[in-house]
Design a protein around this motif. Structure first.
Motif, PDB file in Angstrom:
ATOM      1  N   GLY A  36     -12.743 -37.164 -34.611  1.00 29.23           N
ATOM      2  CA  GLY A  36     -12.116 -37.748 -35.796  1.00 29.23           C
ATOM      3  C   GLY A  36     -10.656 -38.111 -35.550  1.00 29.23           C
ATOM      4  N   ILE A  37      -9.925 -37.218 -34.871  1.00 28.72           N
ATOM      5  CA  ILE A  37      -8.512 -37.490 -34.554  1.00 28.72           C
ATOM      6  C   ILE A  37      -8.407 -38.730 -33.665  1.00 28.72           C
ATOM      7  N   LEU A  38      -9.281 -38.807 -32.647  1.00 28.18           N
ATOM      8  CA  LEU A  38      -9.268 -39.960 -31.743  1.00 28.18           C
ATOM      9  C   LEU A  38      -9.636 -41.249 -32.471  1.00 28.18           C
ATOM     10  N   GLN A  39     -10.633 -41.167 -33.361  1.00 26.41           N
ATOM     11  CA  GLN A  39     -11.064 -42.356 -34.109  1.00 26.41           C
ATOM     12  C   GLN A  39      -9.922 -42.905 -34.956  1.00 26.41           C
ATOM     13  N   GLU A  40      -9.207 -42.006 -35.639  1.00 25.88           N
ATOM     14  CA  GLU A  40      -8.086 -42.450 -36.471  1.00 25.88           C
ATOM     15  C   GLU A  40      -6.926 -42.950 -35.609  1.00 25.88           C
ATOM     16  N   THR A  41      -6.688 -42.294 -34.489  1.00 25.23           N
ATOM     17  CA  THR A  41      -5.612 -42.716 -33.579  1.00 25.23           C
ATOM     18  C   THR A  41      -5.885 -44.119 -33.035  1.00 25.23           C
ATOM     19  N   ILE A  42      -7.134 -44.365 -32.620  1.00 22.99           N
ATOM     20  CA  ILE A  42      -7.492 -45.656 -32.026  1.00 22.99           C
ATOM     21  C   ILE A  42      -7.476 -46.775 -33.065  1.00 22.99           C
ATOM     22  N   THR A  43      -8.142 -46.549 -34.199  1.00 21.18           N
ATOM     23  CA  THR A  43      -8.364 -47.645 -35.149  1.00 21.18           C
ATOM     24  C   THR A  43      -7.207 -47.885 -36.109  1.00 21.18           C
ATOM     25  N   ARG A  44      -6.389 -46.858 -36.377  1.00 19.42           N
ATOM     26  CA  ARG A  44      -5.305 -47.020 -37.350  1.00 19.42           C
ATOM     27  C   ARG A  44      -3.917 -46.916 -36.730  1.00 19.42           C
ATOM     28  N   GLY A  45      -3.870 -46.748 -35.399  1.00 19.01           N
ATOM     29  CA  GLY A  45      -2.578 -46.658 -34.721  1.00 19.01           C
ATOM     30  C   GLY A  45      -1.900 -48.021 -34.618  1.00 19.01           C
ATOM     31  N   GLU A  46      -0.586 -47.996 -34.436  1.00 18.36           N
ATOM     32  CA  GLU A  46       0.177 -49.235 -34.219  1.00 18.36           C
ATOM     33  C   GLU A  46       0.507 -49.332 -32.735  1.00 18.36           C
ATOM     34  N   TYR A  47       0.285 -50.503 -32.164  1.00 21.43           N
ATOM     35  CA  TYR A  47       0.490 -50.719 -30.734  1.00 21.43           C
ATOM     36  C   TYR A  47       1.609 -51.740 -30.561  1.00 21.43           C
ATOM     37  N   VAL A  48       2.688 -51.284 -29.923  1.00 20.80           N
ATOM     38  CA  VAL A  48       3.881 -52.136 -29.773  1.00 20.80           C
ATOM     39  C   VAL A  48       3.914 -52.706 -28.375  1.00 20.80           C
ATOM     40  N   HIS A  49       4.084 -54.047 -28.287  1.00 25.24           N
ATOM     41  CA  HIS A  49       4.231 -54.736 -27.005  1.00 25.24           C
ATOM     42  C   HIS A  49       5.425 -55.675 -27.122  1.00 25.24           C
ATOM     43  N   LEU A 290      -9.051 -32.122 -43.877  1.00 28.70           N
ATOM     44  CA  LEU A 290      -7.844 -31.289 -43.924  1.00 28.70           C
ATOM     45  C   LEU A 290      -6.940 -31.591 -42.732  1.00 28.70           C
ATOM     46  N   GLY A 291      -7.548 -31.709 -41.537  1.00 28.92           N
ATOM     47  CA  GLY A 291      -6.788 -32.025 -40.330  1.00 28.92           C
ATOM     48  C   GLY A 291      -6.123 -33.385 -40.411  1.00 28.92           C
ATOM     49  N   SER A 292      -6.834 -34.367 -40.975  1.00 32.15           N
ATOM     50  CA  SER A 292      -6.274 -35.712 -41.114  1.00 32.15           C
ATOM     51  C   SER A 292      -5.067 -35.714 -42.052  1.00 32.15           C
ATOM     52  N   VAL A 293      -5.168 -34.940 -43.139  1.00 29.30           N
ATOM     53  CA  VAL A 293      -4.059 -34.840 -44.095  1.00 29.30           C
ATOM     54  C   VAL A 293      -2.831 -34.227 -43.419  1.00 29.30           C
ATOM     55  N   ILE A 294      -3.053 -33.166 -42.623  1.00 32.48           N
ATOM     56  CA  ILE A 294      -1.937 -32.458 -41.966  1.00 32.48           C
ATOM     57  C   ILE A 294      -1.351 -33.281 -40.816  1.00 32.48           C
ATOM     58  N   LEU A 295      -2.227 -33.824 -39.951  1.00 33.38           N
ATOM     59  CA  LEU A 295      -1.755 -34.477 -38.725  1.00 33.38           C
ATOM     60  C   LEU A 295      -1.273 -35.914 -38.945  1.00 33.38           C
ATOM     61  N   PHE A 296      -1.907 -36.633 -39.878  1.00 38.11           N
ATOM     62  CA  PHE A 296      -1.581 -38.051 -40.044  1.00 38.11           C
ATOM     63  C   PHE A 296      -0.876 -38.361 -41.361  1.00 38.11           C
ATOM     64  N   GLY A 297      -0.602 -37.326 -42.148  1.00 37.83           N
ATOM     65  CA  GLY A 297       0.136 -37.539 -43.392  1.00 37.83           C
ATOM     66  C   GLY A 297      -0.622 -38.335 -44.428  1.00 37.83           C
TER      67      GLY A 297
END
Length: 330
Positions: A36-49, A290-297
């Motif tokens: 779940g953490i990886l899924q949210e990191t991959i799909t909702r993360g911002e990638y700066v180039h 619960l983890g998503s709320v804590i880790l990703f705000g």
């Protein structure tokens, strides 16, 4: 002689059912929590180039890679633990099942571009709703009253979670039911169809879990491989990974945790039954939110927390009391 030889062998730790349950529970919990953490990191993360900010828009390619890893993992399991029992399931059944399986995963991953992770997990937790609706309309099944009451509890929880009271300052993101929620509904419906197809395969052909995992993921890889080639998404994805190479590590771990998690789920079903497995996965989903709320705000209101508790209470009661007693079928 063989019996005498084995009689003196001390029991291993794995023979202890409590140890076995702890391994299965932690396996499901850790794999899918990290998934779940990886899924949210991959799909909702911002990638700066350079000066440019990008978002991940390659849901089909992500599922394509996940299916390949799942298929390889299932092949290894069959090779070492599968035994010699042949798989008699018709190939076209696997092909049809893979279409609904694929649609459910792509819709679910795409939904994360429009809704936050707690909403996605809660939406996917409502699987009993389409399963019951499809059972009543297509298979003409009859369910006990407890099942309807549990589903009503789940629906009430989802309604509370999605409800947002009118505010004087309208926010662009503050919608009640948008495209992300529609994608989750599509994913749930297709999940229900996949479940119906898998039940048919188990009852008609006694299809094993590993054979099912292998063949459905192989068909899915074939269909998605053609789709990402035809749309050109694969080339855009490769260009994206060239600009952001660190994402490849996360995608590999995403596929690996998915395959390992499926394996631990199958182990839980085999050793402890579907009821225990349902309780374990429901508990895992709650702690993932619960983890998503804590880790990703991902902030949730009091009403959303009440809705979340109602959904998981409904799921838990459904697992315990919502199953109809088994009857002999003709």
């Amino acid at each position: 002689m063989a019996a005498g030889k084995g009689a003196g062998k001390p029991p291993s730790l794995w023979d202890n059912m409590r140890i076995r349950f702890i391994v299965c529970f932690l396996g499901v919990f850790v794999c899918y929590f990290y998934y779940g953490i990886l899924q949210e990191t991959i799909t909702r993360g911002e990638y700066v180039h350079g000066e440019k900010k990008e978002t991940f828009r390659f849901a089909r390619t992500l599922v394509f890679i996940q299916c390949i890893i799942n298929a390889l993992f299932a092949k290894i399991l069959i090779q070492f633990f599968g035994g010699s029992k042949p798989d008699l399931t018709k190939s076209w059944l696997y092909g049809l099942c893979s279409l609904s399986y694929l649609g459910a995963m792509v819709s679910s991953n795409s939904a994360l571009q429009y809704v936050n992770y707690p909403t996605q997990v809660l939406g996917k937790s409502c699987k009993p709703i389409p399963v019951m609706m499809l059972g009543v309309t297509i298979l003409r099944k009859k369910y006990p009253l407890a099942k309807y009451l549990c589903v009503l509890l789940i629906v009430s929880g989802v309604a509370l979670f999605l409800y947002k009271p009118n505010k004087s300052s309208a926010v662009a993101d503050d919608h009640i039911f948008g495209f992300g929620e529609i994608l989750l509904m599509v994913s749930l419906t297709l999940d229900g169809l996949t479940g119906v197809a898998q039940d048919h395969m188990r009852s008609r052909f006694q299809t094993g879990a590993n054979h099912m995992m292998l063949n459905i993921n192989m068909w899915s890889s074939l269909v998605l491989g053609l789709a990402v080639l035809w749309t050109g998404e694969i080339w855009e994805f490769l260009s994206f990974t060239d600009r952001h190479p660190s994402i490849l590590y996360n995608i590999f771990l995403f596929g690996l945790t998915s395959a390992l998690g499926q394996t631990f789920i199958f182990m839980t079903v085999v050793y402890f039954g579907p009821l225990t497995c349902s309780i374990v996965t429901t508990t895992r989903k709650f702690f993932t939110i619960l983890g998503s709320v804590i880790l990703f705000g991902n902030v949730m209101s009091t009403m959303q927390w009440v809705g979340t508790v109602l959904v998981f209470l409904g799921l838990g009661l459904d697992a315990k009391f919502g199953k109809a007693p088994k009857t002999t079928t003709h």
